[in-house]
Motif scaffolding. Structure first.
Motif, PDB file in Angstrom:
ATOM      1  N   ASN A 161       0.932   4.149  -2.966  1.00 27.93           N
ATOM      2  CA  ASN A 161       0.579   5.553  -2.714  1.00 27.93           C
ATOM      3  C   ASN A 161       1.473   6.537  -3.472  1.00 27.93           C
ATOM      4  OD1 ASN A 161      -1.426   4.745  -1.053  1.00 27.93           O
ATOM      5  ND2 ASN A 161      -0.322   5.140   0.858  1.00 27.93           N
ATOM      6  N   ARG A 184       0.831  -1.195   0.000  1.00 24.00           N
ATOM      7  CA  ARG A 184       0.000   0.000   0.000  1.00 24.00           C
ATOM      8  C   ARG A 184       0.880   1.265   0.000  1.00 24.00           C
ATOM      9  NH1 ARG A 184      -2.457   3.530   3.428  1.00 24.00           N
ATOM     10  NH2 ARG A 184      -1.231   2.853   5.208  1.00 24.00           N
ATOM     11  N   ASP A 235      -5.833  -3.964  -6.854  1.00 21.43           N
ATOM     12  CA  ASP A 235      -5.321  -2.900  -5.972  1.00 21.43           C
ATOM     13  C   ASP A 235      -4.798  -1.719  -6.776  1.00 21.43           C
ATOM     14  OD1 ASP A 235      -5.853  -3.910  -3.533  1.00 21.43           O
ATOM     15  OD2 ASP A 235      -3.793  -4.550  -3.078  1.00 21.43           O
TER      16      ASP A 235
END
Lengths: 407, 407
Positions: free
Chosen positions: B87, B83, B112
């Motif tokens: 970002n 994650r 994702d």
């Protein structure tokens, strides 16, 4: 925050036998303040450079010579690599292994260092294994001719003393002249002509430009930073005349056309030839270009192995200019990085790069090797100015170099 | 030659299962031109960044997520690290291991990535082990919803095609506005006020200053670079009024006293708040400072773990100003580096650093997380301008942000 360039840092080399504790000592020195340390791995033949701050000395680079150990204790390669490090060393730390003490090896190292007038700081590493009394008792200080500091990388004992000894023994002339500040009075304007070409990385200026802007601020003057196309307009917008115009060498002729005759005009390359070395020697070298004859041998030396462009300055442009001047074919040899031949006698001219990756000490060393061999040496910036006929004007701010040109 | 700053590079992350061939692929990509590649090892929790050029795209950074593999294939930590990389990812390369093919793992990764509107380039690595026909036969393209390029790191086959796919799929809005160039007309003068304090490393300017000087040149304007002490003199020496004066935030009041009222005056921090993120959101966040009450919770987020000085801006100065405004004690939390909490609901205000070590995508992500949580967010530069009462003037060049302040 960007780092101080390596070439502008005091170079501290750590010498000593294998397993003397050099690496732990460097870790103890640099880990004092992890945020100010960066590792710059060299090429396979280079030692590792660790940048750090030693206040009030400022930014330094610690040269870890452990890589030399891998070569083995004996042999020509080890000697050669040690020599390469010594050529750029401003201050040497000699690490004594306490169990072995001082042997012929340490004496030879110390003699090599002293021969070059490099100050030495001697330490006994792993001092958690010995007491300060033992160091004294061993008589090492007397034997090596320097006070030997007991230092423990493990406990941190002696590290502060070592830093103080480094500060005390650092040569005070290692920096040379400022980039430009001594040519300016407080409040002066300096105009910097910075062309933006395709080779300029996005979002950046090249290092000499940044160093020049900074040096102008450090001397309470200010700069006008302009591309060659807007130079005339920028000059017209100033009420007072600037003290100096500094241009990228490529744009010298354009800048000369736009700069009033009574304003100094020079190039970043000329400024850095002086900052990094010895402008007088390089100007004398430039004059030797006129004496080149077909068949002569020219050495082209570059301080780094940079990415080569199609019209590479060292591989294409300079050979072309020199051939034109000589009126025939020349024999070129190229060296790069830490390599610089010890025997220069066979060359008629040496052409060196701007040395942005070398420190002043190494450049001065190369200049002195050339002088001792009686071979003229010039650098890219001075050569470019000379072959384009702009060196006389570019040297106006530097009367002693100008005298050599006019001799 | 200095590198383009990492924050100004397109961020390309390489994803894929362990042993999918990610590292060899990165080597094949970057070793195409070794001179343009540099390794920047991250901290232990960070992936490795490799800077390179992909022309005509320009400078990019390849994010090697191999470090995430060490966490293991499952678990919360792996998800969290993935994650964090996502970002900041502008473009994702999804590497399929040919023997394993496309499993739930690859499908989840692709989902994702798509959830964040990040473009995907899919490759089958180790294609020297499979033929292009096999890739097609396997139906991977249809299954993953992207054309799958067969690539061999070993033979170099497909590497050029991969570069072309990266160029084709790169988002065209990743850069955001210029630093300053859109505020200038060709031939304009911008005056940059650059104080030299002890924290400024010798021989350097800080990155935002260099980027601003460069952006001015890129837009056919020119800059006057001056310390705060010589600003009045430098302005008096200009025949025409400058278009804008940009100052270090610390010297805003001094610069305001010396700059005519009809000349724009802003700070580097305001310029970079807009360049790196979204000035309107940050100005709205600044207004929330007035609503702080004793006992409120404030998150202070820094993009890097820099060396802290005694009067550190994030640890000392900002907490002091905010306490004064709130009229009592506040509860502070600090995060730094890649850490940015997902759950911000308990905070009354977020104060973010200037993000010089983050790319625009990551900063925009953080701003959107704050907005979605309904928590006001401001950055250091906008906060400093606000608490010193200089934000109205500093926003004059940015009417839409100024409107938000005046609402």
């Amino acid at each position: 925050m960007q780092d101080t360039p390596r070439g502008a840092r005091l170079h501290i080399a750590i010498f000593g036998r294998r397993n003397a504790g050099k690496s732990s000592l460097i870790n103890a020195l640099t880990n004092q303040d992890i945020a100010l340390v960066s590792d710059v791995p060299g090429t396979t033949t280079d030692p590792v450079y660790k940048a750090m701050e030693i206040l009030p000395l400022g930014p330094v680079v610690i040269i870890d010579t452990a890589g030399i150990d891998d070569v083995g204790d004996l042999g020509a390669l080890r000697v050669e690599r040690t020599r390469q490090v010594l050529n750029k060393t401003d201050l040497a730390v000699l690490v004594i292994e306490p169990e072995t003490g001082i042997t012929a090896y340490e004496h030879e190292l110390a003699a090599d260092i002293r021969k070059r007038s490099i100050p030495i700081v001697a330490v006994a590493a792993k001092s958690d294994l010995v007491t300060p009394g033992q160091v004294t008792a061993a008589g090492w200080s007397a034997e090596i001719g320097e006070p030997v500091l007991p230092v423990s990388a493990k406990t941190g004992q002696g590290i502060e003393e070592l830093k103080r000894a480094i500060i005390k023994n650092a040569p005070d002339n290692w920096e040379g002249p400022p980039v430009i500040g001594d040519l300016l009075n407080p409040g002066d304007t300096a105009v910097l002509v910075v062309p933006i070409d395709l080779a300029a990385p996005k979002g950046r200026l090249i290092l000499p430009q940044v160093q020049t802007i900074r040096d102008i601020l450090d001397h309470d003057a200010y700069s006008v930073v302009v591309k060659e196309r807007e130079l005339r307009e920028a000059l017209a917008n100033l009420r007072g005349k600037p003290r100096i115009v500094v241009t990228d060498s490529q744009e010298f002729l354009k800048a000369a056309a736009d700069t009033p005759d009574d304003v100094w005009l020079t190039s970043f390359s000329i400024l850095f030839a002086r900052y990094k070395g010895d402008l007088e020697t390089l100007v004398a070298g430039a004059k030797a270009i006129d004496k080149l004859k077909p068949g002569d041998k020219v050495l082209i030396a570059e301080g780094c192995t940079h990415h080569r462009q199609a019209d590479d300055i060292g591989r294409v442009k300079i050979p072309r200019w020199l051939r034109q001047t000589a009126g025939g074919e020349l024999s070129f040899e190229w060296v790069s990085g830490g390599d610089f031949p010890r025997n220069l006698n066979s060359f008629n001219l040496i052409v060196h790069c701007g040395a942005c990756m070398l420190n002043r000490r190494e450049m001065l060393h190369r200049l002195s090797v050339a002088r001792e061999s009686g071979v003229p040496i010039v650098n890219y910036g001075v050569l470019i100015a000379y072959v384009h006929g702009i060196l006389p004007r570019a040297l106006a701010p530097f009367p002693s170099a100008r005298l050599i040109l006019d001799e």
